[in-house]
Design a protein around this motif. Structure first.
Motif, PDB file in Angstrom:
ATOM      1  N   GLY A 169       2.264   9.144  -6.112  1.00  0.00           N
ATOM      2  CA  GLY A 169       2.683  10.486  -5.736  1.00  0.00           C
ATOM      3  C   GLY A 169       1.892  11.217  -4.686  1.00  0.00           C
ATOM      4  N   PHE A 170       0.813  10.686  -4.193  1.00  0.00           N
ATOM      5  CA  PHE A 170       0.041  11.486  -3.253  1.00  0.00           C
ATOM      6  C   PHE A 170       0.472  11.315  -1.810  1.00  0.00           C
ATOM      7  CE2 PHE A 170      -2.779   8.674  -0.980  1.00  0.00           C
ATOM      8  CZ  PHE A 170      -2.984   7.598  -1.808  1.00  0.00           C
ATOM      9  N   ALA A 171       1.461  10.506  -1.546  1.00  0.00           N
ATOM     10  CA  ALA A 171       1.886  10.300  -0.166  1.00  0.00           C
ATOM     11  C   ALA A 171       3.230  10.946   0.145  1.00  0.00           C
ATOM     12  CB  ALA A 171       1.967   8.804   0.133  1.00  0.00           C
ATOM     13  N   LYS A 172       3.824  11.623  -0.831  1.00  0.00           N
ATOM     14  CA  LYS A 172       5.162  12.166  -0.615  1.00  0.00           C
ATOM     15  C   LYS A 172       5.117  13.527   0.045  1.00  0.00           C
ATOM     16  CE  LYS A 172       7.201   9.636  -4.403  1.00  0.00           C
ATOM     17  NZ  LYS A 172       7.874   9.686  -5.681  1.00  0.00           N
ATOM     18  N   ASN A 224      -6.348  -3.943  -2.789  1.00  0.00           N
ATOM     19  CA  ASN A 224      -7.167  -3.872  -4.011  1.00  0.00           C
ATOM     20  C   ASN A 224      -7.528  -2.435  -4.346  1.00  0.00           C
ATOM     21  OD1 ASN A 224      -7.126  -6.630  -4.384  1.00  0.00           O
ATOM     22  ND2 ASN A 224      -9.059  -6.973  -3.321  1.00  0.00           N
ATOM     23  N   GLN A 225      -7.900  -1.646  -3.324  1.00  0.00           N
ATOM     24  CA  GLN A 225      -8.247  -0.249  -3.559  1.00  0.00           C
ATOM     25  C   GLN A 225      -7.049   0.502  -4.141  1.00  0.00           C
ATOM     26  OE1 GLN A 225      -9.408   2.029  -0.081  1.00  0.00           O
ATOM     27  NE2 GLN A 225     -10.179   3.706  -1.328  1.00  0.00           N
ATOM     28  N   PHE A 226      -5.869   0.291  -3.591  1.00  0.00           N
ATOM     29  CA  PHE A 226      -4.672   0.975  -4.079  1.00  0.00           C
ATOM     30  C   PHE A 226      -4.316   0.537  -5.495  1.00  0.00           C
ATOM     31  CE2 PHE A 226      -4.116   2.650   0.067  1.00  0.00           C
ATOM     32  CZ  PHE A 226      -3.308   3.761  -0.107  1.00  0.00           C
ATOM     33  N   GLU A 227      -4.461  -0.749  -5.786  1.00  0.00           N
ATOM     34  CA  GLU A 227      -4.163  -1.220  -7.134  1.00  0.00           C
ATOM     35  C   GLU A 227      -5.141  -0.621  -8.148  1.00  0.00           C
ATOM     36  OE1 GLU A 227      -4.211  -5.455  -6.420  1.00  0.00           O
ATOM     37  OE2 GLU A 227      -2.012  -5.507  -6.246  1.00  0.00           O
ATOM     38  N   CYS A 252       0.837  -1.211   0.000  1.00  0.00           N
ATOM     39  CA  CYS A 252       0.000   0.000   0.000  1.00  0.00           C
ATOM     40  C   CYS A 252       0.865   1.252   0.000  1.00  0.00           C
ATOM     41  CB  CYS A 252      -0.926   0.017   1.214  1.00  0.00           C
ATOM     42  SG  CYS A 252      -2.266  -1.186   1.124  1.00  0.00           S
ATOM     43  N   ILE A 253       1.868   1.273   0.851  1.00  0.00           N
ATOM     44  CA  ILE A 253       2.758   2.442   0.941  1.00  0.00           C
ATOM     45  C   ILE A 253       3.523   2.616  -0.363  1.00  0.00           C
ATOM     46  CG2 ILE A 253       4.737   3.462   2.142  1.00  0.00           C
ATOM     47  CD1 ILE A 253       2.068   3.410   3.732  1.00  0.00           C
ATOM     48  N   ARG A 254       4.006   1.517  -0.924  1.00  0.00           N
ATOM     49  CA  ARG A 254       4.758   1.587  -2.179  1.00  0.00           C
ATOM     50  C   ARG A 254       3.886   2.174  -3.299  1.00  0.00           C
ATOM     51  NH1 ARG A 254       6.549  -3.126  -1.760  1.00  0.00           N
ATOM     52  NH2 ARG A 254       5.007  -4.237  -2.996  1.00  0.00           N
ATOM     53  N   ILE A 255       2.642   1.726  -3.399  1.00  0.00           N
ATOM     54  CA  ILE A 255       1.753   2.249  -4.445  1.00  0.00           C
ATOM     55  C   ILE A 255       1.433   3.717  -4.179  1.00  0.00           C
ATOM     56  CG2 ILE A 255      -0.546   2.077  -5.472  1.00  0.00           C
ATOM     57  CD1 ILE A 255      -0.368  -0.976  -5.033  1.00  0.00           C
ATOM     58  N   ALA A 256       1.208   4.069  -2.911  1.00  0.00           N
ATOM     59  CA  ALA A 256       0.924   5.471  -2.568  1.00  0.00           C
ATOM     60  C   ALA A 256       2.081   6.367  -2.996  1.00  0.00           C
ATOM     61  CB  ALA A 256       0.660   5.608  -1.073  1.00  0.00           C
TER      62      ALA A 256
END
Length: 146
Positions: free
Chosen positions: A70-73, A113-116, A62-66
């Motif tokens: 780009g929205f988690a940086k 699943n939501q993140f993917e 989840c963190i990797r996809i975030a």
């Protein structure tokens, strides 16, 4: 620190946990009131006892996809902006709760699943935007596609 390591929490994740347990007042261990510190440690111990390798992998995904989308940086685009990301989880994740509140495998599968799906939708939108640009450059209207 040992508990944090066993849970796979980096410095930012630790600060996020402190932020949550301080009532969104601080990210400093030293400023966390003793009662909240004990509550946090108890929760971390419970998580360390129940989180298996697969749960840690799903959290990491989840963190990797975030980060990938780009929205988690943070502003420097170097690290996870935990308050921003956790705010997103509370507002938009499918169970509308903080990241660390997703504890069991079933919840984490739904979150992955939501993140993917978000990543796939963002990629699709980029491709569509590029396609629109090419069509405009070629002088082809969308109505004549197909």
């Amino acid at each position: 620190m040992a508990l944090s390591k066993s849970l796979g929490l980096d410095k930012e994740a630790q600060e996020d946990l402190i932020w949550q347990y301080s009532g969104e007042e601080t990210t400093s261990k030293r400023e966390l009131p003793e009662e909240q510190a004990w509550q946090m440690l108890k929760t971390m111990q419970n998580q360390a006892n129940t989180w298996g390798k697969s749960e840690r992998k799903m959290r990491a995904k989840c963190i990797r996809i975030a980060l990938e989308i780009g929205f988690a940086k943070d502003e420097r685009q170097e690290q996870v902006n935990w308050p921003k990301l956790n705010g997103w989880f509370k507002k938009y994740s499918y169970l509308r709760k903080a990241f660390n509140a997703y504890r069991n495998t079933g919840e984490l599968v739904g979150l992955v699943n939501q993140f993917e799906m978000m990543r796939d939708n963002i990629e699709r939108a980029k491709v569509n935007k590029e396609l629109d640009s090419v069509l405009v450059t070629l002088g082809i209207s969308k109505a004549s596609k197909g």
